[in-house]
Scaffold this active site. Structure first.
Site, PDB file in Angstrom:
ATOM      1  N   CYS A   1      31.991  86.296  28.650  1.00  0.00           N
ATOM      2  CA  CYS A   1      31.285  85.035  28.370  1.00  0.00           C
ATOM      3  C   CYS A   1      31.493  84.545  26.939  1.00  0.00           C
ATOM      4  O   CYS A   1      31.210  83.384  26.631  1.00  0.00           O
ATOM      5  CB  CYS A   1      29.793  85.192  28.653  1.00  0.00           C
ATOM      6  SG  CYS A   1      29.465  85.655  30.352  1.00  0.00           S
TER       7      CYS A   1
ATOM      8  N   HIS B   1      25.464  80.356  24.341  1.00  0.00           N
ATOM      9  CA  HIS B   1      25.869  80.672  25.711  1.00  0.00           C
ATOM     10  C   HIS B   1      24.639  80.548  26.604  1.00  0.00           C
ATOM     11  O   HIS B   1      23.554  81.017  26.260  1.00  0.00           O
ATOM     12  CB  HIS B   1      26.442  82.086  25.750  1.00  0.00           C
ATOM     13  CG  HIS B   1      26.674  82.594  27.133  1.00  0.00           C
ATOM     14  ND1 HIS B   1      27.285  81.828  28.103  1.00  0.00           N
ATOM     15  CD2 HIS B   1      26.362  83.780  27.731  1.00  0.00           C
ATOM     16  CE1 HIS B   1      27.338  82.518  29.233  1.00  0.00           C
ATOM     17  NE2 HIS B   1      26.787  83.700  29.029  1.00  0.00           N
TER      18      HIS B   1
ATOM     19  N   ASN C   1      24.511  80.382  34.594  1.00  0.00           N
ATOM     20  CA  ASN C   1      25.434  81.000  33.638  1.00  0.00           C
ATOM     21  C   ASN C   1      26.868  80.839  34.157  1.00  0.00           C
ATOM     22  O   ASN C   1      27.252  81.482  35.131  1.00  0.00           O
ATOM     23  CB  ASN C   1      25.049  82.481  33.490  1.00  0.00           C
ATOM     24  CG  ASN C   1      25.962  83.235  32.533  1.00  0.00           C
ATOM     25  OD1 ASN C   1      27.023  82.749  32.150  1.00  0.00           O
ATOM     26  ND2 ASN C   1      25.546  84.426  32.168  1.00  0.00           N
TER      27      ASN C   1
HETATM   28  N1  COA Z   1      13.472  87.401  42.325  1.00  0.00           N
HETATM   29  C1  COA Z   1      12.329  88.090  42.368  1.00  0.00           C
HETATM   30  N2  COA Z   1      12.160  89.256  41.728  1.00  0.00           N
HETATM   31  C2  COA Z   1      13.198  89.733  41.023  1.00  0.00           C
HETATM   32  C3  COA Z   1      14.413  89.062  40.944  1.00  0.00           C
HETATM   33  C4  COA Z   1      14.544  87.849  41.630  1.00  0.00           C
HETATM   34  N3  COA Z   1      15.657  87.118  41.616  1.00  0.00           N
HETATM   35  N4  COA Z   1      15.254  89.782  40.167  1.00  0.00           N
HETATM   36  C5  COA Z   1      14.573  90.869  39.762  1.00  0.00           C
HETATM   37  N5  COA Z   1      13.337  90.833  40.295  1.00  0.00           N
HETATM   38  C6  COA Z   1      12.273  91.806  40.134  1.00  0.00           C
HETATM   39  C7  COA Z   1      12.769  93.198  39.820  1.00  0.00           C
HETATM   40  O1  COA Z   1      13.138  93.866  40.987  1.00  0.00           O
HETATM   41  C8  COA Z   1      11.550  93.794  39.170  1.00  0.00           C
HETATM   42  O2  COA Z   1      10.675  94.199  40.168  1.00  0.00           O
HETATM   43  P1  COA Z   1       9.839  95.581  40.027  1.00  0.00           P
HETATM   44  O3  COA Z   1       8.991  95.381  38.812  1.00  0.00           O
HETATM   45  O4  COA Z   1       9.101  95.645  41.318  1.00  0.00           O
HETATM   46  O5  COA Z   1      10.873  96.645  39.829  1.00  0.00           O
HETATM   47  C9  COA Z   1      10.907  92.624  38.439  1.00  0.00           C
HETATM   48  O6  COA Z   1      11.471  91.449  39.021  1.00  0.00           O
HETATM   49  C10 COA Z   1      11.147  92.603  36.951  1.00  0.00           C
HETATM   50  O7  COA Z   1      12.519  92.865  36.734  1.00  0.00           O
HETATM   51  P2  COA Z   1      13.133  92.856  35.303  1.00  0.00           P
HETATM   52  O8  COA Z   1      14.555  93.282  35.381  1.00  0.00           O
HETATM   53  O9  COA Z   1      12.221  93.608  34.373  1.00  0.00           O
HETATM   54  O10 COA Z   1      13.027  91.314  34.961  1.00  0.00           O
HETATM   55  P3  COA Z   1      13.365  90.572  33.636  1.00  0.00           P
HETATM   56  O11 COA Z   1      12.191  89.822  33.175  1.00  0.00           O
HETATM   57  O12 COA Z   1      14.060  91.476  32.646  1.00  0.00           O
HETATM   58  O13 COA Z   1      14.441  89.511  34.137  1.00  0.00           O
HETATM   59  C11 COA Z   1      16.792  89.141  34.120  1.00  0.00           C
HETATM   60  C12 COA Z   1      15.653  89.949  34.691  1.00  0.00           C
HETATM   61  C13 COA Z   1      18.068  89.629  34.742  1.00  0.00           C
HETATM   62  C14 COA Z   1      16.567  87.691  34.453  1.00  0.00           C
HETATM   63  C15 COA Z   1      16.814  89.318  32.568  1.00  0.00           C
HETATM   64  O14 COA Z   1      16.731  90.683  32.243  1.00  0.00           O
HETATM   65  C16 COA Z   1      18.048  88.746  31.939  1.00  0.00           C
HETATM   66  O15 COA Z   1      18.261  87.539  31.970  1.00  0.00           O
HETATM   67  N6  COA Z   1      18.863  89.592  31.305  1.00  0.00           N
HETATM   68  C17 COA Z   1      20.106  89.140  30.680  1.00  0.00           C
HETATM   69  C18 COA Z   1      21.146  88.922  31.755  1.00  0.00           C
HETATM   70  C19 COA Z   1      22.339  88.181  31.256  1.00  0.00           C
HETATM   71  O16 COA Z   1      22.250  87.357  30.389  1.00  0.00           O
HETATM   72  N7  COA Z   1      23.489  88.473  31.844  1.00  0.00           N
HETATM   73  C20 COA Z   1      24.701  87.802  31.602  1.00  0.00           C
HETATM   74  C21 COA Z   1      25.294  88.129  30.293  1.00  0.00           C
HETATM   75  S1  COA Z   1      26.659  87.130  29.922  1.00  0.00           S
END
Ligand code: COA
Length: 334
Positions: free
Chosen positions: A112, A261, A291
Site C-alpha cells: 500500500c 493511505h 482500502n
Molecule cells: N463485522 C462484525 N464483527 C467483526 C468484523 C466484522 N466485519 N470483523 C471483526 N469483527 C469482530 C471480531 O471477530 C471481534 O470479535 P470478538 O471480540 O468476539 O473476538 C471484534 O469484532 C473485535 O475485533 P478487533 O479485531 O478487536 O476489531 P478492531 O476494532 O481492531 O477492528 C480492524 C478490526 C481490522 C477494522 C482494525 O484492526 C484495523 O483496521 N486494522 C488495520 C487494518 C489495515 O489497515 N489493514 C490494511 C493495511 S494496508
C-alpha cells in the site's frame, strides 16, 4: 528539493459498488459495525477488469491532463501488489496499451506504500537530465487476494487505479518535491501476508517440504493481524510526516492537505492527533472506496485536483503504510 511537477492526474474506479449491506449477505457483519470500526460505507470491486486495464485507463486520463503524448514518456512505473502476471510487468503492458515506445517500464511492489515510494523514485530519476516525464500508475485489484469468508478483512478492501505524470519542473513554476521519509520494518512482515507460488518442479524429491516463511498458508489469500497493523499505521503515518516536514523546513500548518493511505478512518484520526494536524487538512475518502492499497493516495489527489480544490503552489503531504511492513511520507508543492 527536486524541481518536479505533477503535470497530470487521472483515476479509474470500477463501476460495481458493493455496500456494507451487501457484505452482510456473505459474512456475519453489519453496516453499523463496519461504519463505526472503519468508516467504510461502500467499496468498488472489479467486474473482471484486470489490473493492467485499470492502470491503462487511469494513465490515459493523466496523460490527457498533462497534455503529453505517450511517446514523451521516459519511464512508466506501475505500483501494484496485485498484478495479472508475474511477467511481463504491468508497466510493460501499460506501455503497449499506450504506445509509449520510448519509455522503460517496471513494476514496484511496496504494497500500500507503493505510490509514496514511486514518487520518491521519480524525483530521483528526474535529477538525470535525460529524463523528462515519468508516468506512475498505482493499480490494484486487491479483491483477488481477499478471503470473502473472513469478515475481519473482506469488508476493508476495494479495487481501483490512479495515475500521475511527473515532469521536470521549470524555474517559473513553484512545483517541487521537498522531502521524503521512507522506511521498512521487515521483521514484522508476518502481520499482513499473501503467499505466492511455492517451488514445484519435476526433480523435487518426494516429501520435500520447506515451511512457509509466515506460517502455513494454503493459498494466496490475505491474512492480517488487524490490531498490530493499526498500531504500526498510527505511529508511522504521524512520525514519517513529521520527519519529512522537519527535513523540508515546513511547519504542518503550511500544508494545504495531508493525504494519508485510506485504510481505516480511525487510523487516520489517531495519526492526525499524534501529529497534531488540523482535522480540516486531512483527506478521508475511505467511506466510498475502502482500502484500494497503493491507489488510495493518488485517487484522493486526483479528486482534489479535478474538483479545483488543490492549486499550484500549495503544499501537500502524503503518507502511506502497508505490508512489508513499509511506510513513507512525501511533501511536495503541487
Ligand atoms: N463485522 C462484525 N464483527 C467483526 C468484523 C466484522 N466485519 N470483523 C471483526 N469483527 C469482530 C471480531 O471477530 C471481534 O470479535 P470478538 O471480540 O468476539 O473476538 C471484534 O469484532 C473485535 O475485533 P478487533 O479485531 O478487536 O476489531 P478492531 O476494532 O481492531 O477492528 C480492524 C478490526 C481490522 C477494522 C482494525 O484492526 C484495523 O483496521 N486494522 C488495520 C487494518 C489495515 O489497515 N489493514 C490494511 C493495511 S494496508
Amino acid at each position: 528539493m527536486t524541481k518536479m511537477k505533477i503535470a497530470g492526474t487521472g483515476s479509474f474506479l470500477p463501476e460495481l459498488v458493493v455496500t456494507n449491506q451487501m457484505m452482510t449477505r456473505i459474512v456475519d457483519t453489519s453496516d453499523e459495525w463496519i461504519t463505526t470500526r472503519t468508516g467504510i460505507s461502500e467499496r468498488r470491486l472489479s467486474s473482471g477488469e484486470p489490473t493492467w486495464f485499470m492502470a491503462a485507463e487511469a494513465a490515459r486520463k493523466a496523460l490527457a491532463e498533462a497534455r503529453l503524448e505517450p511517446a514523451q514518456l521516459d519511464i512508466i512505473m506501475v505500483t501494484t501488489c496485485t498484478p495479472d502476471y508475474y511477467l511481463p510487468s504491468a508497466a510493460c503492458i501499460v506501455q503497449a496499451e499506450l504506445g509509449a515506445e520510448r519509455a522503460f517500464c517496471f513494476d514496484l511492489n511496496a504494497a500500500c506504500t507503493g505510490f509514496v515510494y514511486a514518487l520518491d523514485m521519480a524525483a530521483r530519476y528526474l535529477l538525470d537530465p535525460q529524463i523528462h516525464n515519468i508516468l506512475i500508475v498505482a493499480s490494484e485489484n486487491i479483491s483477488k487476494l481477499v478471503d470473502y469468508s473472513d469478515r475481519s478483512t473482506c469488508v476493508l478492501f476495494g479495487d481501483g487505479a490512479s495515475a500521475v505524470v511527473c515532469s521536470r519542473g521549470t524555474d517559473e513554476d513553484p512545483s517541487a518535491l521537498l522531502a521524503t521519509k521512507l522506511g521498512s520494518e521487515g521483521r514484522t512482515g508476518h502481520v499482513l501476508v499473501s503467499r505466492a507460488l511455492k517451488v514445484r518442479h519435476p526433480f523435487l524429491a518426494d516429501g520435500a517440504v520447506w515451511p512457509d516463511r509466515f506460517g502455513e498458508h494454503s493459498d494466496h489469500t490475505l491474512t492480517m493481524e488487524g490490531q498490530e497493523v493499526f498500531k504500526f499505521a498510527v505511529r508511522v503515518l504521524a512520525d514519517s510526516v513529521l520527519e519529512a516536514a522537519a527535513q523540508a523546513g515546513v511547519n504542518l500548518t503550511e500544508l494545504r492537505y495531508i493525504i494519508p493511505h485510506q485504510a481505516n478512518a480511525r487510523i487516520v484520526e489517531a495519526a492526525a492527533r499524534r501529529m497534531k494536524a488540523n482535522p480540516a487538512q486531512i483527506i478521508s475518502r475511505i467511506a466510498d472506496f475502502g482500502n484500494t492499497s497503493s491507489a488510495s493516495i493518488p485517487i484522493c489527489l486526483d479528486e482534489l485536483v479535478r474538483a479545483g480544490k488543490l492549486l499550484r503552489g500549495e503544499k501537500v503531504a502524503i503518507c502511506g503504510f502497508g505490508a512489508g511492513l513499509t511506510y513513507g511520507a512525501a511533501i511536495f508543492i503541487y
